[in-house]
Design a protein around this motif. Sequence first.
Motif, PDB file in Angstrom:
ATOM      1  N   THR A  17      29.975   2.802 -41.135  1.00  0.00           N
ATOM      2  CA  THR A  17      30.739   3.925 -40.677  1.00  0.00           C
ATOM      3  C   THR A  17      30.746   4.816 -40.484  1.00  0.00           C
ATOM      4  O   THR A  17      30.933   5.492 -39.538  1.00  0.00           O
ATOM      5  CB  THR A  17      31.692   3.454 -42.306  1.00  0.00           C
ATOM      6  OG1 THR A  17      32.172   2.240 -42.499  1.00  0.00           O
ATOM      7  CG2 THR A  17      33.434   4.372 -41.938  1.00  0.00           C
ATOM      8  N   PHE A  18      29.952   5.778 -41.325  1.00  0.00           N
ATOM      9  CA  PHE A  18      29.416   7.266 -41.041  1.00  0.00           C
ATOM     10  C   PHE A  18      27.825   7.698 -40.176  1.00  0.00           C
ATOM     11  O   PHE A  18      26.588   7.811 -41.180  1.00  0.00           O
ATOM     12  CB  PHE A  18      29.874   7.602 -42.102  1.00  0.00           C
ATOM     13  CG  PHE A  18      31.098   7.587 -42.848  1.00  0.00           C
ATOM     14  CD1 PHE A  18      32.366   8.471 -41.689  1.00  0.00           C
ATOM     15  CD2 PHE A  18      31.337   6.915 -43.902  1.00  0.00           C
ATOM     16  CE1 PHE A  18      33.677   8.054 -42.907  1.00  0.00           C
ATOM     17  CE2 PHE A  18      32.727   6.794 -43.877  1.00  0.00           C
ATOM     18  CZ  PHE A  18      33.239   7.708 -43.355  1.00  0.00           C
ATOM     19  N   PRO A  19      27.460   6.550 -39.003  1.00  0.00           N
ATOM     20  CA  PRO A  19      26.258   6.768 -38.485  1.00  0.00           C
ATOM     21  C   PRO A  19      25.662   8.067 -38.791  1.00  0.00           C
ATOM     22  O   PRO A  19      24.158   8.226 -38.624  1.00  0.00           O
ATOM     23  CB  PRO A  19      26.224   6.455 -37.605  1.00  0.00           C
ATOM     24  CG  PRO A  19      27.973   6.356 -37.066  1.00  0.00           C
ATOM     25  CD  PRO A  19      28.651   6.428 -38.065  1.00  0.00           C
ATOM     26  N   ASP A  20      26.777   9.300 -38.805  1.00  0.00           N
ATOM     27  CA  ASP A  20      26.002  10.764 -38.108  1.00  0.00           C
ATOM     28  C   ASP A  20      25.972  11.575 -39.821  1.00  0.00           C
ATOM     29  O   ASP A  20      25.741  12.473 -40.036  1.00  0.00           O
ATOM     30  CB  ASP A  20      26.359  11.440 -37.562  1.00  0.00           C
ATOM     31  CG  ASP A  20      26.329  10.787 -35.925  1.00  0.00           C
ATOM     32  OD1 ASP A  20      25.519  10.189 -35.370  1.00  0.00           O
ATOM     33  OD2 ASP A  20      27.354  10.847 -35.327  1.00  0.00           O
ATOM     34  N   ALA A  21      25.993  10.578 -40.570  1.00  0.00           N
ATOM     35  CA  ALA A  21      26.322  11.438 -42.460  1.00  0.00           C
ATOM     36  C   ALA A  21      25.090  11.633 -42.613  1.00  0.00           C
ATOM     37  O   ALA A  21      23.474  11.664 -42.775  1.00  0.00           O
ATOM     38  CB  ALA A  21      26.757  10.096 -42.600  1.00  0.00           C
ATOM     39  N   GLY A  22      25.068  13.715 -42.829  1.00  0.00           N
ATOM     40  CA  GLY A  22      23.868  13.735 -42.801  1.00  0.00           C
ATOM     41  C   GLY A  22      24.537  15.294 -44.071  1.00  0.00           C
ATOM     42  O   GLY A  22      25.890  15.293 -44.100  1.00  0.00           O
ATOM     43  N   THR A  23      23.533  16.220 -44.144  1.00  0.00           N
ATOM     44  CA  THR A  23      24.257  17.553 -44.960  1.00  0.00           C
ATOM     45  C   THR A  23      24.702  18.537 -44.191  1.00  0.00           C
ATOM     46  O   THR A  23      25.139  18.620 -42.509  1.00  0.00           O
ATOM     47  CB  THR A  23      22.885  19.038 -44.842  1.00  0.00           C
ATOM     48  OG1 THR A  23      23.105  19.775 -45.787  1.00  0.00           O
ATOM     49  CG2 THR A  23      22.442  18.973 -44.060  1.00  0.00           C
ATOM     50  N   THR A  24      26.051  19.189 -44.614  1.00  0.00           N
ATOM     51  CA  THR A  24      26.882  19.716 -43.740  1.00  0.00           C
ATOM     52  C   THR A  24      27.162  21.152 -44.372  1.00  0.00           C
ATOM     53  O   THR A  24      27.753  21.918 -43.780  1.00  0.00           O
ATOM     54  CB  THR A  24      28.362  19.424 -43.675  1.00  0.00           C
ATOM     55  OG1 THR A  24      28.422  19.844 -45.295  1.00  0.00           O
ATOM     56  CG2 THR A  24      28.602  18.022 -43.357  1.00  0.00           C
ATOM     57  N   LEU A  25      26.107  21.929 -45.246  1.00  0.00           N
ATOM     58  CA  LEU A  25      25.762  22.675 -45.345  1.00  0.00           C
ATOM     59  C   LEU A  25      25.211  24.054 -43.897  1.00  0.00           C
ATOM     60  O   LEU A  25      24.051  22.826 -43.751  1.00  0.00           O
ATOM     61  CB  LEU A  25      25.179  23.045 -46.863  1.00  0.00           C
ATOM     62  CG  LEU A  25      25.984  22.713 -47.693  1.00  0.00           C
ATOM     63  CD1 LEU A  25      25.004  22.874 -49.553  1.00  0.00           C
ATOM     64  CD2 LEU A  25      26.912  24.169 -48.079  1.00  0.00           C
ATOM     65  N   GLU A  26      24.944  24.464 -43.790  1.00  0.00           N
ATOM     66  CA  GLU A  26      24.604  25.543 -42.993  1.00  0.00           C
ATOM     67  C   GLU A  26      23.819  26.983 -43.065  1.00  0.00           C
ATOM     68  O   GLU A  26      23.961  27.398 -43.930  1.00  0.00           O
ATOM     69  CB  GLU A  26      25.476  26.227 -41.672  1.00  0.00           C
ATOM     70  CG  GLU A  26      25.904  24.838 -40.700  1.00  0.00           C
ATOM     71  CD  GLU A  26      27.362  25.481 -40.231  1.00  0.00           C
ATOM     72  OE1 GLU A  26      28.134  26.616 -40.755  1.00  0.00           O
ATOM     73  OE2 GLU A  26      28.421  24.367 -39.864  1.00  0.00           O
ATOM     74  N   ALA A  27      22.412  26.811 -42.523  1.00  0.00           N
ATOM     75  CA  ALA A  27      21.277  27.317 -43.114  1.00  0.00           C
ATOM     76  C   ALA A  27      20.261  28.050 -42.299  1.00  0.00           C
ATOM     77  O   ALA A  27      19.635  27.197 -41.932  1.00  0.00           O
ATOM     78  CB  ALA A  27      20.946  27.957 -44.379  1.00  0.00           C
ATOM     79  N   ASP A  28      19.503  28.670 -42.313  1.00  0.00           N
ATOM     80  CA  ASP A  28      18.693  29.082 -41.551  1.00  0.00           C
ATOM     81  C   ASP A  28      16.894  29.358 -41.987  1.00  0.00           C
ATOM     82  O   ASP A  28      15.894  28.796 -41.637  1.00  0.00           O
ATOM     83  CB  ASP A  28      18.319  30.351 -40.458  1.00  0.00           C
ATOM     84  CG  ASP A  28      19.032  31.147 -41.489  1.00  0.00           C
ATOM     85  OD1 ASP A  28      19.062  31.510 -42.886  1.00  0.00           O
ATOM     86  OD2 ASP A  28      19.004  32.898 -41.290  1.00  0.00           O
ATOM     87  N   THR A  29      17.224  29.356 -43.381  1.00  0.00           N
ATOM     88  CA  THR A  29      15.675  29.317 -43.775  1.00  0.00           C
ATOM     89  C   THR A  29      15.619  28.266 -45.417  1.00  0.00           C
ATOM     90  O   THR A  29      16.879  27.967 -46.475  1.00  0.00           O
ATOM     91  CB  THR A  29      15.365  31.088 -44.483  1.00  0.00           C
ATOM     92  OG1 THR A  29      16.478  31.277 -45.827  1.00  0.00           O
ATOM     93  CG2 THR A  29      15.505  31.502 -43.126  1.00  0.00           C
ATOM     94  N   THR A  30      15.252  28.271 -46.393  1.00  0.00           N
ATOM     95  CA  THR A  30      14.179  27.241 -47.575  1.00  0.00           C
ATOM     96  C   THR A  30      15.262  27.927 -48.452  1.00  0.00           C
ATOM     97  O   THR A  30      16.201  27.839 -48.999  1.00  0.00           O
ATOM     98  CB  THR A  30      13.709  26.822 -48.068  1.00  0.00           C
ATOM     99  OG1 THR A  30      13.005  26.167 -47.283  1.00  0.00           O
ATOM    100  CG2 THR A  30      13.311  26.537 -49.631  1.00  0.00           C
ATOM    101  N   PHE A  31      15.554  29.473 -48.519  1.00  0.00           N
ATOM    102  CA  PHE A  31      15.864  30.617 -49.346  1.00  0.00           C
ATOM    103  C   PHE A  31      17.405  30.344 -49.400  1.00  0.00           C
ATOM    104  O   PHE A  31      18.114  30.020 -49.907  1.00  0.00           O
ATOM    105  CB  PHE A  31      15.519  31.700 -49.081  1.00  0.00           C
ATOM    106  CG  PHE A  31      16.250  32.902 -50.386  1.00  0.00           C
ATOM    107  CD1 PHE A  31      16.336  32.811 -51.122  1.00  0.00           C
ATOM    108  CD2 PHE A  31      16.925  33.390 -49.657  1.00  0.00           C
ATOM    109  CE1 PHE A  31      16.560  33.896 -52.373  1.00  0.00           C
ATOM    110  CE2 PHE A  31      17.785  34.403 -50.166  1.00  0.00           C
ATOM    111  CZ  PHE A  31      17.803  34.739 -51.504  1.00  0.00           C
ATOM    112  N   HIS A  32      17.903  30.242 -48.310  1.00  0.00           N
ATOM    113  CA  HIS A  32      18.878  30.623 -47.609  1.00  0.00           C
ATOM    114  C   HIS A  32      19.646  28.972 -48.321  1.00  0.00           C
ATOM    115  O   HIS A  32      21.488  29.361 -48.202  1.00  0.00           O
ATOM    116  CB  HIS A  32      19.506  31.150 -45.937  1.00  0.00           C
ATOM    117  CG  HIS A  32      19.852  32.017 -46.217  1.00  0.00           C
ATOM    118  ND1 HIS A  32      19.006  32.697 -45.040  1.00  0.00           N
ATOM    119  CD2 HIS A  32      19.550  33.386 -47.252  1.00  0.00           C
ATOM    120  CE1 HIS A  32      19.111  34.761 -45.423  1.00  0.00           C
ATOM    121  NE2 HIS A  32      19.405  34.550 -46.250  1.00  0.00           N
TER     122      HIS A  32
END
Length: 213
Positions: A17-32
């Motif tokens: 149903t949601f084939p593109d389900a993934g993280t929706t948090l945006e960050a450029d580094t592991t720390f962020h």
Amino acid sequence: MLTDHEIRRAIKVMRHTFPDAGTTLEADTTFHFLLATILSAQATDKSVNLITPALFQRFPGPRDLAAVEPADVEPYIKRLGLYRNKAKYLVNCSRAIIDDFGGTVPHTRKELMSLPGVGRKVADVVLAECFKIPAFAVDTHISRVARRLAMVEPKATLLQIEHRLMAAVPERQWLDAHHSMIFWGRYQCTARNPQCAHCPLLAMCKYGRNNVM
Ligand code: SF4
């Protein structure tokens, strides 16, 4: 209670149903990403993504955040709930990363959970998303979906839910299953008005059948 096979089948339907389900948090580094995950407690990812660009620009690394006081961070995150506590977590977490881990985000659950503001869920999300270390983080959506679908007992704890799902789902699928269940809880099996009447899992969901009667 659903069997292992039924749990896998239900999660397969969610993924379909949601084939593109993934993280929706945006960050450029592991720390962020770690900061964003701490900030996402009792806040939507969307609301976190709105405020993090300015926060990340002002504080590129742990040393930048460790050098200020929580009051200096509050203006950047005050649109989120619990922002005073979260400002303290971000600063103290950064100081611990500097003092205890030489300025690098650690990559074991035990070490991550030693950081202020980091509980098991945040640690598991960071392990899986940033370090590709298998973990099955259980959030409010996953716990609701698992309970409603009787994947677990109604009063199962978060840890019991995590262990049940890890036992039923092959390790290589944990991260996808985690995302699929979150999207299912966010858009289909919502807290207030679950879409039971049009749910492809209705046949295996007693809660849903009672809900549509
Ligand atoms: Fe959720 Fe309703 Fe579907 Fe059950 S039938 S999984 S309660 S939306």
